[in-house]
Motif scaffolding. Structure first.
Motif, PDB file in Angstrom:
ATOM      1  N   ILE B 138      18.681 -20.519  -6.540  1.00 28.96           N
ATOM      2  CA  ILE B 138      17.578 -21.289  -7.462  1.00 28.96           C
ATOM      3  C   ILE B 138      17.403 -22.513  -6.683  1.00 28.96           C
ATOM      4  O   ILE B 138      18.329 -23.323  -6.220  1.00 28.96           O
ATOM      5  N   PRO B 139      15.944 -22.742  -6.394  1.00 27.12           N
ATOM      6  CA  PRO B 139      15.514 -23.808  -5.553  1.00 27.12           C
ATOM      7  C   PRO B 139      15.580 -24.980  -6.917  1.00 27.12           C
ATOM      8  O   PRO B 139      15.144 -24.850  -7.840  1.00 27.12           O
ATOM      9  N   ARG B 140      16.116 -26.134  -6.249  1.00 23.47           N
ATOM     10  CA  ARG B 140      15.904 -27.216  -7.061  1.00 23.47           C
ATOM     11  C   ARG B 140      14.926 -28.301  -6.755  1.00 23.47           C
ATOM     12  O   ARG B 140      14.946 -28.560  -5.502  1.00 23.47           O
ATOM     13  N   GLU B 141      14.155 -28.432  -7.496  1.00 27.68           N
ATOM     14  CA  GLU B 141      12.814 -29.436  -6.963  1.00 27.68           C
ATOM     15  C   GLU B 141      12.860 -30.927  -7.586  1.00 27.68           C
ATOM     16  O   GLU B 141      12.156 -31.389  -8.213  1.00 27.68           O
ATOM     17  N   TYR B 142      13.735 -31.511  -6.679  1.00 28.56           N
ATOM     18  CA  TYR B 142      13.871 -32.879  -6.994  1.00 28.56           C
ATOM     19  C   TYR B 142      13.097 -33.699  -6.225  1.00 28.56           C
ATOM     20  O   TYR B 142      12.615 -33.256  -5.221  1.00 28.56           O
ATOM     21  N   GLN B 143      12.793 -34.918  -6.505  1.00 26.87           N
ATOM     22  CA  GLN B 143      11.917 -35.685  -5.617  1.00 26.87           C
ATOM     23  C   GLN B 143      12.913 -36.572  -4.914  1.00 26.87           C
ATOM     24  O   GLN B 143      13.908 -37.038  -5.138  1.00 26.87           O
ATOM     25  N   LYS B 144      12.247 -36.972  -3.732  1.00 27.68           N
ATOM     26  CA  LYS B 144      12.862 -38.068  -2.904  1.00 27.68           C
ATOM     27  C   LYS B 144      12.797 -39.531  -3.520  1.00 27.68           C
ATOM     28  O   LYS B 144      11.614 -39.650  -4.066  1.00 27.68           O
ATOM     29  N   LEU B 145      13.879 -40.267  -3.225  1.00 28.82           N
ATOM     30  CA  LEU B 145      13.944 -41.518  -3.922  1.00 28.82           C
ATOM     31  C   LEU B 145      12.760 -42.520  -3.492  1.00 28.82           C
ATOM     32  O   LEU B 145      12.148 -43.317  -4.105  1.00 28.82           O
ATOM     33  N   SER B 146      12.263 -42.018  -2.102  1.00 29.21           N
ATOM     34  CA  SER B 146      11.379 -42.825  -1.393  1.00 29.21           C
ATOM     35  C   SER B 146       9.922 -42.570  -2.020  1.00 29.21           C
ATOM     36  O   SER B 146       9.049 -43.445  -1.914  1.00 29.21           O
ATOM     37  N   HIS B 147       9.929 -41.677  -2.938  1.00 27.61           N
ATOM     38  CA  HIS B 147       8.525 -41.338  -3.741  1.00 27.61           C
ATOM     39  C   HIS B 147       8.611 -41.904  -4.912  1.00 27.61           C
ATOM     40  O   HIS B 147       7.416 -41.700  -6.017  1.00 27.61           O
ATOM     41  N   CYS B 148       9.860 -42.551  -5.392  1.00 31.41           N
ATOM     42  CA  CYS B 148       9.635 -43.091  -6.784  1.00 31.41           C
ATOM     43  C   CYS B 148       8.894 -44.583  -6.793  1.00 31.41           C
ATOM     44  O   CYS B 148       8.945 -45.222  -5.806  1.00 31.41           O
ATOM     45  N   LYS B 149       8.580 -45.031  -7.931  1.00 32.55           N
ATOM     46  CA  LYS B 149       8.106 -46.147  -8.175  1.00 32.55           C
ATOM     47  C   LYS B 149       9.025 -47.176  -8.901  1.00 32.55           C
ATOM     48  O   LYS B 149       9.942 -46.949  -9.308  1.00 32.55           O
ATOM     49  N   THR B 150       8.350 -48.572  -8.796  1.00 30.48           N
ATOM     50  CA  THR B 150       9.101 -49.738  -9.212  1.00 30.48           C
ATOM     51  C   THR B 150       9.108 -49.525 -10.620  1.00 30.48           C
ATOM     52  O   THR B 150       8.229 -49.115 -11.409  1.00 30.48           O
ATOM     53  N   GLY B 151      10.476 -49.788 -11.352  1.00 33.79           N
ATOM     54  CA  GLY B 151      10.642 -49.852 -12.702  1.00 33.79           C
ATOM     55  C   GLY B 151      11.252 -48.437 -13.116  1.00 33.79           C
ATOM     56  O   GLY B 151      11.745 -48.349 -14.222  1.00 33.79           O
ATOM     57  N   GLU B 152      11.322 -47.356 -12.259  1.00 31.93           N
ATOM     58  CA  GLU B 152      11.819 -46.188 -12.713  1.00 31.93           C
ATOM     59  C   GLU B 152      13.317 -46.325 -12.802  1.00 31.93           C
ATOM     60  O   GLU B 152      14.003 -46.794 -11.862  1.00 31.93           O
ATOM     61  N   LYS B 153      13.707 -45.614 -13.803  1.00 33.47           N
ATOM     62  CA  LYS B 153      15.127 -45.241 -13.871  1.00 33.47           C
ATOM     63  C   LYS B 153      15.595 -43.604 -13.402  1.00 33.47           C
ATOM     64  O   LYS B 153      15.003 -42.870 -14.073  1.00 33.47           O
TER      65      LYS B 153
END
Ligand code: MN
Ligand code: MN
Ligand code: MN
Ligand code: MN
Lengths: 217, 217
Positions: B138-153
């Motif tokens: 089962i592929p898990r499609e998480y995103q890279k931390l590097s693609h997250c934005k300021t303020g995100e939890k």
DNA sequence: TAAATTTGTTAGACACAACTAACAATTTTA
DNA sequence: TAAAATTGTTAGTTGTGTCTAACAAATTTA
């Protein structure tokens, strides 16, 4: 570092030296199911690496270096067998062929951890001594059941052969390490032996009594 | 049965297909640190065994058969890592190089037992999914931390790189799977990120944030 | 002791998986 | 589009570990 093939040769030479004192190309060839010319050329290679002493037409012997390296592979084999039985719930008849592969894993940490989790065991699930981390092995001086006499009371301390078939045969008769038994009678014609233990009374052939080691009680 | 070398090629092709869709001889050569002519001739061999599709100068792809065989090796790798961490007490930074060897052990019983003792885990210690015994993953499609934005939890769900050095670096910063963090600021110049979690506030480079996968909270 | 048998070696081949050197195709850049 | 750079293949070599065929030494048997 030694190759997989080299490691298996070292182990086989170690076992044959233990059984017969010295090792002939022929014996090693049969044990490993590898043809003599191949064994012959491998002996030159191992002699070159100072793991065996070898001259044409003379018996093979492990050097001290070779003896230690063989013992350390046997250590990994026996720790693995013990781990598989004690910590993973395998039967003693299932573990040899797995250990035959895992003994070649290069990871001191893995085997140190097994050793620790097992509480530094002295013996493997078949009663064979586990060499220490410097390659020292305390030799067991138990006698074969086939050499015992009528009326003797003995305890099983080890089995010589660890094949699946032999150990499954013993399982079927509820024969295991630590079992105490009395020798009822010994047939002089074929060496078959009648023994009693717990509620059982069984007659077993010399093929079996030759592969069981016991201590006198 | 496939050889050790073939198994390592299959695994590498699987990983590269996962990352880039298709695989060039060049990439495979770099990944395995094996020269291109060797890779080229191995591809002919694997194509002959119907494990990859391959024509000269065209990209390499796993066949369905090849994909399943690769997944089953990855299954053994990840079950082993999980077993070493959960049942033997190794750190997540110690297990990759041991699993790299044990993944080649031929013993369905051993891996079935690990699976059972672990309670049929879905993920390995680095958050990667463990393929099932038919090779399905089962592929898990998480995103890279590097693609997250300021303020995100966000919560850490997986790490992409399992090298000893990277994981030891994370250990030093008390960063582990399941950790929840807030993104304080993101430096546009070099992508370095300031995050806070528990009592910690740390700035980590994009080399690090590229290797951490997270889910939005 | 001579012949037969067993044991061991030499020579040459092969499969596997790696390499380098040389050349060819493809893609990128000028 | 022509030149340059990158990517890939072919050809030939190497090391490891196996084999068979042929021959040689050592041991056993007659
Ligand atoms: Mn064993
Ligand atoms: Mn082995
Ligand atoms: Mn890993
Ligand atoms: Mn591997």
């Amino acid at each position: 570092m030694n190759t997989l093939a080299e490691e298996n040769y070292l182990k086989a030479i170690f076992a044959l030296m233990d059984e017969n004192g010295e090792v002939m190309v022929n014996e090693l060839s049969q044990r490993l199911a590898i043809k003599m010319p191949t064994v012959s050329s491998m002996m030159k290679k191992l002699a070159n690496k100072n793991l065996v002493t070898y001259e044409s037409y003379k018996p093979i012997r492990l050097t001290e270096k070779g003896r230690v390296e063989a013992a350390l592979i046997i250590r990994k084999h026996r720790l693995t067998e013990m781990y598989l039985v004690e910590k993973m719930g395998f039967g003693w008849e299932e573990v040899h062929h797995i250990a035959e592969q895992i003994e070649h894993i290069q990871s001191p940490e893995l085997f140190a951890k097994m050793d620790e989790l097992l509480g530094f065991p002295a013996l493997d699930p078949h009663g064979s001594p586990i060499p220490d981390s410097s390659g020292k092995m305390i030799p067991r001086e138990y006698q074969k059941l086939s050499h015992c006499k009528t009326g003797e009371k003995v305890k099983i301390t080890a089995v010589v052969n660890t094949s699946h078939e032999f150990l499954t045969f013993l399982n079927g008769k509820q024969i295991h390490l630590g079992l105490e038994m009395i020798i009822h009678s010994l047939e002089p014609f074929d060496g078959s032996m009648t023994i009693s233990y717990k509620e059982n009374k069984e007659t077993i052939s010399s093929v079996v009594t030759d592969r069981i080691l016991v201590e006198q009680l």
